[in-house]
Design a protein around this motif. Structure first.
Motif, PDB file in Angstrom:
ATOM      1  N   UNK A  23       7.792  17.567   4.619  1.00 53.46           N
ATOM      2  CA  UNK A  23       6.419  16.779   3.963  1.00 53.46           C
ATOM      3  C   UNK A  23       7.618  15.484   4.585  1.00 53.46           C
ATOM      4  N   UNK A  24       6.156  14.526   4.595  1.00 51.38           N
ATOM      5  CA  UNK A  24       6.212  13.644   5.884  1.00 51.38           C
ATOM      6  C   UNK A  24       5.662  12.478   5.243  1.00 51.38           C
ATOM      7  N   UNK A  25       6.376  10.761   4.163  1.00 51.69           N
ATOM      8  CA  UNK A  25       5.466   9.501   4.577  1.00 51.69           C
ATOM      9  C   UNK A  25       4.832   8.962   5.681  1.00 51.69           C
ATOM     10  N   UNK A  26       3.639   9.084   5.525  1.00 55.96           N
ATOM     11  CA  UNK A  26       3.185   8.384   6.478  1.00 55.96           C
ATOM     12  C   UNK A  26       3.544   6.303   6.433  1.00 55.96           C
ATOM     13  N   UNK A  27       2.943   5.759   6.803  1.00 61.08           N
ATOM     14  CA  UNK A  27       3.071   3.787   6.474  1.00 61.08           C
ATOM     15  C   UNK A  27       1.564   3.605   6.987  1.00 61.08           C
ATOM     16  N   UNK A  82       0.941  -1.210  -0.122  1.00 57.07           N
ATOM     17  CA  UNK A  82       0.113   0.048   0.444  1.00 57.07           C
ATOM     18  C   UNK A  82       1.310   1.055   0.037  1.00 57.07           C
ATOM     19  N   UNK A  83       1.219   2.323  -1.138  1.00 61.00           N
ATOM     20  CA  UNK A  83       1.691   3.432  -0.487  1.00 61.00           C
ATOM     21  C   UNK A  83       0.986   4.034   0.228  1.00 61.00           C
ATOM     22  N   UNK A  84       2.334   5.129   0.480  1.00 53.83           N
ATOM     23  CA  UNK A  84       1.409   5.729   1.942  1.00 53.83           C
ATOM     24  C   UNK A  84       1.491   7.630   1.679  1.00 53.83           C
ATOM     25  N   UNK A  85       1.027   7.885   2.716  1.00 53.94           N
ATOM     26  CA  UNK A  85      -0.007   9.488   2.667  1.00 53.94           C
ATOM     27  C   UNK A  85       0.934  10.367   2.828  1.00 53.94           C
ATOM     28  N   UNK A  86       1.479  11.275   1.832  1.00 53.19           N
ATOM     29  CA  UNK A  86       2.258  12.615   2.030  1.00 53.19           C
ATOM     30  C   UNK A  86       2.032  13.311   2.844  1.00 53.19           C
ATOM     31  N   UNK A  87       2.538  13.979   3.852  1.00 56.99           N
ATOM     32  CA  UNK A  87       1.823  14.514   4.589  1.00 56.99           C
ATOM     33  C   UNK A  87       2.027  16.212   5.042  1.00 56.99           C
ATOM     34  N   UNK A  88       1.951  17.262   5.245  1.00 53.54           N
ATOM     35  CA  UNK A  88       2.704  18.552   5.680  1.00 53.54           C
ATOM     36  C   UNK A  88       3.844  17.233   7.341  1.00 53.54           C
ATOM     37  N   UNK A  89       4.389  17.947   7.690  1.00 53.99           N
ATOM     38  CA  UNK A  89       5.301  18.323   8.522  1.00 53.99           C
ATOM     39  C   UNK A  89       4.294  18.397  10.167  1.00 53.99           C
ATOM     40  N   UNK A  90       3.966  17.667  10.947  1.00 52.69           N
ATOM     41  CA  UNK A  90       3.838  18.056  12.450  1.00 52.69           C
ATOM     42  C   UNK A  90       4.651  18.230  13.347  1.00 52.69           C
TER      43      UNK A  90
END
Length: 148
Positions: A54-58, A1-9
Motif C-alpha cells: 500500500x502506497x501513500x501518495x502526496x 493535506x493528508x495523502x491518499x493510500x492506494x494499492x501498489x501499481x
C-alpha cells in the motif's frame, strides 16, 4: 493535506525502490554500502511483488511512503526521508490495522533505533529476538507485536 493510500501499481515500482534506498541510507547506518546494495537488489528484483503493498501518495499523486504486508505481518515500511516525521508511517500502520485487524507483527533491526522507538511509541512490544535477519546476515531482529 493528508495523502491518499492506494494499492501498489507497477508504474510506481522504481520510485518505491528509490524511497526504500533513500530511507535505508539515512536510517540503517549500521549497514555497509555492500550490505545496502545486497538488499537493494532483493527489493529491485521482486521483494515488492511478494507482499501486499500500500502506497501513500502526496497531492501530486507521487509516492511518499509504503507498507508491505504478508497477512498480519508488516514486512516493510519505508517513507521518503524528506517526509519523515509527518505522520505517513503512522497512517500506513493504521491503514494496515483497518485491513488486517489490530494483531499486527513486525521484525525490526535491533540497530535501527529510530524504527524501534517508532513501533514502541505506536504500541508494539517486543516478543522475541533473532541473532540474524531473514537473509541469514548478522543483523539482529527484534520481533514485535501490537498490544493496545
Amino acid at each position: 493535506m493528508l495523502g491518499e493510500i492506494v494499492p501498489f501499481q507497477e508504474k510506481d515500482h522504481d520510485r518505491l525502490v528509490e524511497i526504500w534506498y533513500q530511507a535505508v541510507c539515512q536510517t540503517h547506518t549500521f549497514l555497509t554500502d555492500e550490505d545496502i546494495q545486497f538488499y537493494r537488489n532483493l527489493v529491485q528484483n521482486g521483494a515488492l511483488r511478494e507482499v501486499e503493498i500500500w502506497v501513500e501518495l502526496n497531492g501530486d499523486q507521487e509516492p511518499t511512503g509504503f507498507i508491505g504486508l504478508d497477512g498480519t505481518k508488516i514486512e516493510m515500511l519505508f517513507v521518503a526521508p524528506q517526509y519523515h516525521g509527518k505522520g505517513i508511517g503512522s497512517r500506513l500502520i493504521k491503514h494496515a490495522q483497518d485491513l488486517k485487524g489490530s494483531n499486527l507483527q513486525v521484525d525490526v533491526n535491533e540497530q535501527n533505533d529510530g524504527a524501534c522507538e517508532f513501533y514502541k511509541r505506536f504500541g508494539f512490544v517486543q516478543t522475541g529476538r533473532s541473532e540474524v535477519d531473514g537473509s541469514g546476515r548478522p543483523f539482529p531482529l527484534l520481533h514485535l507485536e501490537y498490544r493496545r
